[in-house]
Design a protein around this motif. Structure first.
Motif, PDB file in Angstrom:
ATOM      1  N   MET A  88       0.830  -1.202   0.000  1.00 14.95           N
ATOM      2  CA  MET A  88       0.000   0.000   0.000  1.00 14.95           C
ATOM      3  C   MET A  88       0.869   1.259   0.000  1.00 14.95           C
ATOM      4  O   MET A  88       0.570   2.229  -0.700  1.00 14.95           O
ATOM      5  CB  MET A  88      -0.960  -0.029   1.192  1.00 14.95           C
ATOM      6  N   VAL A  89       1.949   1.253   0.762  1.00 17.47           N
ATOM      7  CA  VAL A  89       2.861   2.398   0.783  1.00 17.47           C
ATOM      8  C   VAL A  89       3.513   2.569  -0.593  1.00 17.47           C
ATOM      9  O   VAL A  89       3.623   3.689  -1.104  1.00 17.47           O
ATOM     10  CB  VAL A  89       3.925   2.222   1.894  1.00 17.47           C
ATOM     11  N   GLU A  90       3.925   1.468  -1.209  1.00 17.29           N
ATOM     12  CA  GLU A  90       4.549   1.552  -2.540  1.00 17.29           C
ATOM     13  C   GLU A  90       3.563   2.034  -3.595  1.00 17.29           C
ATOM     14  O   GLU A  90       3.922   2.777  -4.495  1.00 17.29           O
ATOM     15  CB  GLU A  90       5.153   0.205  -2.942  1.00 17.29           C
ATOM     16  N   LYS A  91       2.296   1.625  -3.479  1.00 18.46           N
ATOM     17  CA  LYS A  91       1.288   2.108  -4.425  1.00 18.46           C
ATOM     18  C   LYS A  91       1.098   3.605  -4.262  1.00 18.46           C
ATOM     19  O   LYS A  91       0.982   4.338  -5.245  1.00 18.46           O
ATOM     20  CB  LYS A  91      -0.049   1.397  -4.232  1.00 18.46           C
ATOM     21  N   GLY A 145       2.819  13.664  -9.883  1.00 15.58           N
ATOM     22  CA  GLY A 145       3.921  14.629  -9.976  1.00 15.58           C
ATOM     23  C   GLY A 145       4.335  14.859 -11.418  1.00 15.58           C
ATOM     24  O   GLY A 145       4.614  15.997 -11.825  1.00 15.58           O
ATOM     25  N   GLN A 146       4.379  13.815 -12.223  1.00 12.59           N
ATOM     26  CA  GLN A 146       4.705  13.966 -13.649  1.00 12.59           C
ATOM     27  C   GLN A 146       3.634  14.770 -14.363  1.00 12.59           C
ATOM     28  O   GLN A 146       3.935  15.612 -15.214  1.00 12.59           O
ATOM     29  CB  GLN A 146       4.878  12.596 -14.304  1.00 12.59           C
ATOM     30  N   ALA A 147       2.370  14.539 -14.018  1.00 13.36           N
ATOM     31  CA  ALA A 147       1.287  15.318 -14.622  1.00 13.36           C
ATOM     32  C   ALA A 147       1.398  16.789 -14.228  1.00 13.36           C
ATOM     33  O   ALA A 147       1.159  17.686 -15.052  1.00 13.36           O
ATOM     34  CB  ALA A 147      -0.070  14.742 -14.202  1.00 13.36           C
ATOM     35  N   LEU A 148       1.785  17.055 -12.988  1.00 14.92           N
ATOM     36  CA  LEU A 148       1.984  18.435 -12.549  1.00 14.92           C
ATOM     37  C   LEU A 148       3.118  19.106 -13.325  1.00 14.92           C
ATOM     38  O   LEU A 148       3.031  20.285 -13.689  1.00 14.92           O
ATOM     39  CB  LEU A 148       2.266  18.493 -11.039  1.00 14.92           C
ATOM     40  N   GLU A 149       4.172  18.361 -13.600  1.00 10.91           N
ATOM     41  CA  GLU A 149       5.288  18.915 -14.384  1.00 10.91           C
ATOM     42  C   GLU A 149       4.847  19.229 -15.811  1.00 10.91           C
ATOM     43  O   GLU A 149       5.223  20.267 -16.375  1.00 10.91           O
ATOM     44  CB  GLU A 149       6.483  17.958 -14.380  1.00 10.91           C
ATOM     45  N   ILE A 199       1.842   9.038  -6.384  1.00 16.76           N
ATOM     46  CA  ILE A 199       2.398  10.378  -6.192  1.00 16.76           C
ATOM     47  C   ILE A 199       3.364  10.713  -7.318  1.00 16.76           C
ATOM     48  O   ILE A 199       3.366  11.835  -7.838  1.00 16.76           O
ATOM     49  CB  ILE A 199       3.057  10.484  -4.798  1.00 16.76           C
ATOM     50  N   ALA A 200       4.172   9.738  -7.734  1.00 15.62           N
ATOM     51  CA  ALA A 200       5.100   9.980  -8.847  1.00 15.62           C
ATOM     52  C   ALA A 200       4.338  10.264 -10.139  1.00 15.62           C
ATOM     53  O   ALA A 200       4.697  11.173 -10.902  1.00 15.62           O
ATOM     54  CB  ALA A 200       6.031   8.777  -9.022  1.00 15.62           C
ATOM     55  N   THR A 201       3.266   9.543 -10.392  1.00 14.25           N
ATOM     56  CA  THR A 201       2.461   9.753 -11.605  1.00 14.25           C
ATOM     57  C   THR A 201       1.804  11.130 -11.583  1.00 14.25           C
ATOM     58  O   THR A 201       1.833  11.862 -12.582  1.00 14.25           O
ATOM     59  CB  THR A 201       1.386   8.653 -11.724  1.00 14.25           C
TER      60      THR A 201
END
Length: 148
Positions: free
Chosen positions: A47-50, A59-63, A55-57
């Motif tokens: 669950m933590v890894e998901k 974050g990429q959309a925010l960039e 969050i990484a996905t």
């Protein structure tokens, strides 16, 4: 035919004895305990890894949003600005048709991901999950999970 009574046959007993059933139930209980002890900690880690992957996905959309619009969405616009153009966005903006992400995911504990702009450092943004307890702070599984 039995030697004492030549006219009677011994009928074989079908089924299981109570002792045999108790042994089987004990073994099943033991196996279940071993599996639960080994699987539950793995579920918490998963669950933590998901949450980190989500969050990484995001974050990429925010960039991508920043590259097109020259700034991150404001805190008031929030992460919904990645799905549809924020109200008041000028018609000359370069907002991508279809948005930057199809749907905002929930964290593994069923809560929304948190977004703040500006972030704690005063620049950029903070993107995080509140963890298993759903409140700020915490330790272990309850700890907040921030973007790297």
């Amino acid at each position: 035919m039995t030697p004492n009574n030549p006219g009677l046959r011994k009928i074989p007993a079908n089924g299981f004895t109570l002792v045999e059933l108790m042994v089987v139930i004990f073994i099943l209980g033991l196996l279940t305990t071993v599996v639960v002890i080994n699987v539950l900690p793995s579920q918490d880690r998963a669950m933590v890894e998901k949450a980190r992957a989500d969050i990484a996905t995001i974050g990429q959309a925010l960039e991508m949003y920043r590259l097109d619009n020259l700034d991150y969405p404001s805190s008031s616009q929030g992460l919904s600005a990645l799905v549809s153009p924020p109200q008041g966005m000028s018609t000359t903006s370069r907002y991508r048709r279809g948005g930057y992400i199809k749907k905002l995911p929930q964290d593994p504990w069923g809560q929304s991901y948190q977004y703040e702009n500006p972030g704690r450092e005063g620049s950029g943004f903070d993107l995080y999950s509140l963890g298993a307890d759903g409140v700020p702070g915490g330790e272990d599984d309850n700890a907040d999970i921030y973007a790297d």
